[in-house]
Design a protein around this motif. Structure first.
Motif, PDB file in Angstrom:
ATOM      1  N   HIS A  70       0.865  -1.182   0.000  1.00  0.00           N
ATOM      2  CA  HIS A  70       0.000   0.000   0.000  1.00  0.00           C
ATOM      3  C   HIS A  70       0.896   1.225   0.000  1.00  0.00           C
ATOM      4  N   ASP A  74       5.665   4.706   5.065  1.00  0.00           N
ATOM      5  CA  ASP A  74       6.647   3.764   5.618  1.00  0.00           C
ATOM      6  C   ASP A  74       6.852   2.565   4.680  1.00  0.00           C
ATOM      7  N   HIS A  75       5.900   2.355   3.768  1.00  0.00           N
ATOM      8  CA  HIS A  75       5.996   1.224   2.823  1.00  0.00           C
ATOM      9  C   HIS A  75       6.426   1.669   1.435  1.00  0.00           C
ATOM     10  N   ASP A 178       0.263  -4.295   6.243  1.00  0.00           N
ATOM     11  CA  ASP A 178      -0.252  -3.945   7.572  1.00  0.00           C
ATOM     12  C   ASP A 178      -1.652  -4.504   7.808  1.00  0.00           C
ATOM     13  N   HIS A 223       6.127  -4.907   9.321  1.00  0.00           N
ATOM     14  CA  HIS A 223       6.558  -4.584  10.690  1.00  0.00           C
ATOM     15  C   HIS A 223       6.218  -5.815  11.518  1.00  0.00           C
TER      16      HIS A 223
HETATM   17 ZN   LIG Z   1       3.063   0.398   7.935  1.00  0.00          ZN
END
Ligand SMILES: [Zn+2]
Length: 308
Positions: A70, A74-75, A178, A223
Motif C-alpha cells: 500500500h 513507511d511502505h 499492515d 513490521h
Molecule cells: Zn506500515
C-alpha cells in the motif's frame, strides 16, 4: 551487511532502518531471473535499500519489479527514489494508489497535516514516478518472478483502501503489509494497525479471512519479519481488531474525546503486550509501529462514518 537476513527460498529480509531505527520496517527481496523488491521503506531509507540490493548482487539494471502492499509512506515513501536507482524496474501497486505515486502532492500534503515536522525525520518526501512505469493492480494481479514463479496479489482493504497482500507461488510466503496488524518479533506481540482515514472493521476482518483462505505457509510482516504460525497469528489479528474496536466504541459511546479514549484503551489493553513492560527502547519501538493514538483515532473516524 548486518541488515540483510536470508529467509530461505531466495527471499531476503532487508531492515530499511526507518528513521535510523532497526527493526521498524522491513523490505523483502525475492531473487531469481526477475528480482522483485516488496516494499521500499521510506524515502530516507532508499539508499540503505539500494546498498542492500547491490550487496545481494542486484545492480542498477537488474531489478525487474518493485511492488508495494500500500502507499503509506513507511511502505512506499521510497518508490520514487528506488525507481530512479533502478531504471528498468516496473512499479506495481493497487489501482487506488497508483495515481498518488505518479503525483504525490496530495498524499504528501495530507501526511504533512498528520505528522507536521516529524514527517521529515520519520519519512522524508515521496518523489514522483513516471506514470508509464507504474502498473496498477485490480482485485487480483500477478508479478512474474521468472522461472515460472509468480507473486499473486489479492486486494485486502481495511487498513487502507489501496492495500494488497501478495503470495509467492514457490514458497507460499504471504506478504501481509499492515492488513494483519504489526508484529514485534522480540516479544511475539501483535497489535492492530487501524489508522485514519480508511480503517473499516468489516473489510479488515474480511481481508484477514481471505489471507487464511489463501493457505499461506508463512506470513511476512512489513513490521516486522516472518511468522510461521499462520493460523494462530491470523486468529490473533482478528481478535486484536475486535478488542480495540469494542473498547473504542465504548469510549465513543460515553462521549470521550480522543485523548481520554486513547488513555482508556491503552490502559485496558496494556497487559496484552509484553513489549510495553519490556525495556524502554522496545516499548518505544512498539509505540512507533502502531501508536495507540493513531489506532484509536482511526477507529473513532470509522465509528463517526458508520453511525446513522
Ligand atoms: Zn506500515
Amino acid at each position: 551487511m548486518d541488515n540483510i537476513t536470508d529467509l530461505g527460498g531466495d527471499v531476503y529480509e532487508i531492515d530499511t532502518r526507518m528513521a535510523g531505527y532497526p527493526g521498524i520496517t522491513a523490505g523483502y527481496l525475492i531473487l531469481g531471473d526477475r528480482p522483485c523488491l516488496v516494499e521500499t521503506g521510506t524515502s530516507t531509507s532508499a539508499p540503505v535499500v539500494r546498498d542492500a540490493l547491490n550487496t545481494l548482487g542486484v545492480g542498477p539494471r537488474d531489478l525487474a519489479t518493485v511492488v508495494v502492499t500500500h502507499i503509506h509512506l513507511d511502505h512506499a515513501g521510497g518508490v520514487g527514489d528506488i525507481a530512479e536507482f533502478f531504471p528498468e524496474a516496473e512499479i506495481v501497486v493497487h489501482e487506488k494508489g497508483a495515481r498518488h505515486l505518479a503525483d504525490p502532492s496530495r498524499l504528501m500534503a495530507s501526511a504533512r497535516m498528520v505528522w507536521g515536522d516529524k514527517l521529515d525525520t520519520l519519512f522524508g518526501e515521496l518523489s514522483a514516478t513516471e506514470a508509464s512505469r507504474i502498473r496498477a493492480l485490480g482485485d487480483t494481479g500477478s508479478v512474474d518472478l521468472g522461472g515460472g514463479r509468480t507473486l499473486r496479489s489479492h486486494y485486502s482493504p481495511g487498513h487502507a483502501k489501496h492495500h494488497v497482500g501478495l503470495i509467492d507461488s514457490h514458497t507460499g510466503d504471504l506478504y501481509v503489509g499492515d492488513a494483519a496488524g504489526v508484529y514485534l518479533p522480540q516479544t511475539g506481540d501483535l497489535r492492530p494497525a487501524t489508522p485514519p482515514p480508511d480503517f473499516d472493521l468489516r473489510t479488515a476482518l474480511d481481508s484477514i479471512a481471505l489471507f487464511e483462505a489463501l493457505g499461506p505457509q508463512r506470513l511476512l510482516f512489513s513490521h516486522y519479519g516472518p511468522v510461521t504460525d499462520v493460523a494462530g497469528t491470523l486468529e490473533r489479528s482478528a481478535e486484536e481488531l475486535r478488542i480495540w474496536v469494542d473498547l473504542t466504541r465504548q469510549a465513543h459511546a460515553e462521549g470521550m474525546d480522543l485523548d481520554h479514549a486513547v488513555a482508556m484503551v491503552r490502559e485496558r489493553t496494556r497487559e496484552r503486550y509484553a513489549a510495553l513492560e519490556a525495556d524502554d527502547a522496545t516499548a518505544e519501538q512498539f509505540e512507533l509501529l502502531s501508536g495507540a493514538p493513531s489506532n484509536v483515532a482511526g477507529i473513532m473516524h470509522w465509528l463517526d462514518r458508520v453511525r446513522p
